[in-house]
Design a protein around this motif. Sequence first.
Motif, PDB file in Angstrom:
ATOM      1  N   LEU A  59       0.864  -1.316  -0.011  1.00  0.00           N
ATOM      2  CA  LEU A  59      -0.013   0.157   0.170  1.00  0.00           C
ATOM      3  C   LEU A  59       0.634   1.111   0.084  1.00  0.00           C
ATOM      4  CD1 LEU A  59      -2.823   1.518   0.380  1.00  0.00           C
ATOM      5  CD2 LEU A  59      -2.164   1.078   3.075  1.00  0.00           C
ATOM      6  N   LEU A  68      -1.660  -1.118  -3.968  1.00  0.00           N
ATOM      7  CA  LEU A  68      -2.819  -0.633  -3.611  1.00  0.00           C
ATOM      8  C   LEU A  68      -2.418   0.894  -3.349  1.00  0.00           C
ATOM      9  CD1 LEU A  68      -4.198  -2.976  -0.829  1.00  0.00           C
ATOM     10  CD2 LEU A  68      -4.953  -2.636  -3.298  1.00  0.00           C
ATOM     11  N   SER A  99      -3.727   4.679  -1.767  1.00  0.00           N
ATOM     12  CA  SER A  99      -4.864   5.394  -0.987  1.00  0.00           C
ATOM     13  C   SER A  99      -4.541   6.930  -0.640  1.00  0.00           C
ATOM     14  CB  SER A  99      -4.963   4.478   0.417  1.00  0.00           C
ATOM     15  OG  SER A  99      -5.921   5.264   1.024  1.00  0.00           O
ATOM     16  N   ARG A 154      -9.512   4.070  -2.008  1.00  0.00           N
ATOM     17  CA  ARG A 154      -8.438   3.272  -2.157  1.00  0.00           C
ATOM     18  C   ARG A 154      -8.573   2.755  -3.688  1.00  0.00           C
ATOM     19  NH1 ARG A 154      -8.431  -1.285   2.006  1.00  0.00           N
ATOM     20  NH2 ARG A 154     -10.180  -1.832   0.903  1.00  0.00           N
ATOM     21  N   GLN A 167      -6.698  -0.317  -6.344  1.00  0.00           N
ATOM     22  CA  GLN A 167      -5.966  -1.221  -6.834  1.00  0.00           C
ATOM     23  C   GLN A 167      -5.217  -0.818  -8.316  1.00  0.00           C
ATOM     24  OE1 GLN A 167      -7.490  -5.280  -6.799  1.00  0.00           O
ATOM     25  NE2 GLN A 167      -5.793  -6.196  -8.274  1.00  0.00           N
TER      26      GLN A 167
END
Length: 82
Positions: free
Chosen positions: A5, A45, A47, A53, A55
């Motif tokens: 992330l 990912l 955010s 968020r 992908q």
Amino acid sequence: MTAPLFWVAPEALAGAVTGGTVTLSGAEAHHAASVQRLRVGETVLVSDAVGLRAQASVTAVRGGASPLVDLRLDGIEQVARR
């Protein structure tokens, strides 16, 4: 295994659509390119930490003193803020 992330500024995902692009820069790009050693085609990912968020797939990695990592947004979702 969960995809890594990365955080982007809220304006980076504002108005974003599936198929759109986002570029990681600064510390996030350094971590993606040099620490995680991400390659084209890998899934991550991203955010904005305020409710969106996505992908994404890595489409380009440019390392060096000012690294940049280009991502194609494969899906975007609204998530609850913590």
